[in-house]
Design an enzyme around this catalytic site. Structure first.
Site, PDB file in Angstrom:
ATOM      1  N   GLY A 207       0.817  -1.198   0.000  1.00  0.00           N
ATOM      2  CA  GLY A 207       0.000   0.000   0.000  1.00  0.00           C
ATOM      3  C   GLY A 207       0.854   1.253   0.000  1.00  0.00           C
ATOM      4  O   GLY A 207       2.000   1.246  -0.467  1.00  0.00           O
ATOM      5  N   GLU A 229       5.635  -3.412   0.840  1.00  0.00           N
ATOM      6  CA  GLU A 229       5.715  -3.084  -0.586  1.00  0.00           C
ATOM      7  C   GLU A 229       4.912  -1.808  -0.786  1.00  0.00           C
ATOM      8  O   GLU A 229       3.693  -1.808  -0.638  1.00  0.00           O
ATOM      9  CB  GLU A 229       5.151  -4.223  -1.430  1.00  0.00           C
ATOM     10  CG  GLU A 229       5.956  -5.517  -1.299  1.00  0.00           C
ATOM     11  CD  GLU A 229       5.299  -6.687  -2.015  1.00  0.00           C
ATOM     12  OE1 GLU A 229       4.270  -6.478  -2.689  1.00  0.00           O
ATOM     13  OE2 GLU A 229       5.804  -7.807  -1.891  1.00  0.00           O
ATOM     14  N   CYS A 263       1.549   0.410  -8.669  1.00  0.00           N
ATOM     15  CA  CYS A 263       2.734   0.976  -8.020  1.00  0.00           C
ATOM     16  C   CYS A 263       3.931   0.979  -8.960  1.00  0.00           C
ATOM     17  O   CYS A 263       4.850   1.781  -8.794  1.00  0.00           O
ATOM     18  CB  CYS A 263       3.051   0.232  -6.728  1.00  0.00           C
ATOM     19  SG  CYS A 263       3.341  -1.533  -6.931  1.00  0.00           S
TER      20      CYS A 263
END
Length: 461
Positions: A207, A229, A263
């Site tokens: 997140g 992560e 991401c």
């Protein structure tokens, strides 16, 4: 109390309703996980791998239904949802294939007649906190290695898209001991409480950076292992290209997949000044050809953003970029629809400098900023001058440029002449503010996170 999920393409449409987990249930959930883990740890690792493969096969049988649920809950196109599931199952099977791999080393001893070796044991109960943008693949990345190495896992899905996790747990109940794979549904306070719970031995979080910091602080309060992560501000350095059109196609794909809500999405094109104008024109033309629509529609190339908050965030970033001097080459505004969906036009920003907010902070939407440079020193300085270090890309046919980029790019994943898409069997890793810890995702290093290491000294009597 129930949790109501609405379709981001048609916010008036309620697509699912889930019961939230009461905070009073957390102790019981952890206790069941602990009991199940003790039984599961007694199953050989080879057999665990076989059971996991059967579990993955059962998930594959439900892939179409899971994909439709994902698209309706968080908006990505149905093709992207299906691809996510296929990739996650591929990653899971490659992880399960490591069931027969070594879990320790035999080492020389300083003492005659002594054998020294290491072995690894399950950590115990793993908490997997998952994001809304990859509601199937991220929990599978956490669940499969956790189970392979003898742990139990409690999954906390994001409140925007919990359906995939609940389906995973439902199917898992047919393959694993009761309590081995569980889920909690509800606000972030549930995750916070579990992070602080003494019965949780490790926390794997995917997140934002800010939430990741809070997760780490809560987990370390009782010395639980942590794997984070986090976000990225991923650059592509476009130095030279024999076929610029193909390169621009790849950049668009890496930037706008899942509506830019990845991401690892490319968000900065650091382009040599000789190619700058052609790159701006080519990317603007490609962005203008993409029309966001309901992700369930046939042939959809881009769905909506996930929520009204996400739409407001992306709009705000672009508005502030224009105030700072950026020029909109394409897009740059929300798209109104009769259903009131959270659509934003794929956006190309030119005249960006690396000091602007849009060049430094994670937008998490379909926005691509172009920054010109004169030489490789400047390009590397711009690429590395952010807090993040997740993924980076270089396009160049010049070997010295390639070698220097590999050596100096401050990213966990470095792509040469390719977009920022990770492969199934390789570590998903970041540096700087993009990650903490090792082995929480795919790759052989997962064993380091999901097990504890022990050294044994055995001497003959």
């Amino acid at each position: 109390m129930s949790l109501e999920i609405r379709n981001p393409a048609k916010p008036a449409e309620v697509v699912a309703t889930y019961e939230q987990t009461p905070a009073t249930a957390l102790d019981g959930i952890v206790a069941r996980a602990q009991a199940a883990q003790k039984h599961w740890a007694g199953v050989t690792q080879i057999e665990r791998g076989q059971i996991i493969c059967a579990f993955l096969g059962a998930l594959e049988n439900e892939a179409d239904d899971i994909a439709r649920s994902m698209t309706r809950e968080m908006g990505k196109t149905l093709g992207e949802s299906k691809a996510e599931i296929a990739k996650a199952l591929g990653e899971g099977r490659l992880t399960a294939d490591r069931a027969g791999a070594p879990v320790g080393d035999i080492l020389p001893s300083q003492v005659p007649g002594t054998t020294a070796f290491t072995l690894r044991r399950p950590r115990g109960v793993i908490l997997g906190i998952n994001p809304w943008n990859f509601p199937f693949s991220t929990p599978i990345r956490k669940t499969v290695p956790a189970l392979l190495y003898g742990n139990a896992i409690v999954l906390k899905p994001a409140s925007l898209s919990p359906g995939a996790v609940l389906k995973i747990c439902d199917i898992a109940s047919n393959h694993f001991p009761d309590g081995l794979v569980q889920a909690v549904v509800g606000p972030g306070a549930l995750a916070q409480s579990l992070c602080e719970h003494s019965g949780v031995n490790a926390v794997s979080f995917t997140g934002s950076v800010d939430v990741g910091r809070r997760v780490a602080m809560a987990a370390v309060s009782h010395f639980a292992e942590v794997s984070l992560e986090l976000g990225g501000k991923n650059p592509v350095v476009l130095n030279d290209a024999d076929d610029l059109e193909t390169v621009l196609d790849q950049i668009i794909a890496a930037a706008f997949a899942v509506c830019g809500q990845r991401c690892t999405a490319i968000s900065r094109v650091i382009v040599h000044e000789d190619l700058h104008d052609r790159a701006v024109a080519g990317l603007a033309r490609r962005a203008a050809a993409i029309t966001p629509t309901d992700g369930s529609a046939e042939g959809a190339r881009m769905g909506p953003l996930s929520s009204a908050e996400q739409l407001a965030d992306v709009s705000g970033f672009v508005e502030r970029a224009v105030v700072e001097g950026a020029r909109i080459a394409s897009g740059g505004q929300p798209i109104e629809t009769p259903q009131g969906g959270y659509f934003y036009a794929p956006t190309i920003l030119a005249d960006v400098t690396h000091h602007m907010e849009i060049a430094r902070e994670e937008v998490f939407g379909p926005v691509l900023a172009l920054i010109p440079y004169r030489d490789l020193d400047e390009a590397l300085s711009i690429a590395n001058d952010v807090a993040y270090g997740l993924a980076s890309c270089l396009y160049s046919q010049q070997l010295p440029v390639v070698e220097r980029f590999i050596s100096e790019s401050e990213s966990g994943m470095i792509h040469i002449n390719a977009g920022s898409f990770p492969e199934n069997h390789l570590p998903f890793v970041g540096v700087k503010d993009s990650a903490l810890g090792v082995g929480g995702s795919n790759g052989a290093s997962t064993i380091q996170f999901y097990t504890t290491e022990h050294t044994v000294y055995r001497r003959a009597q």
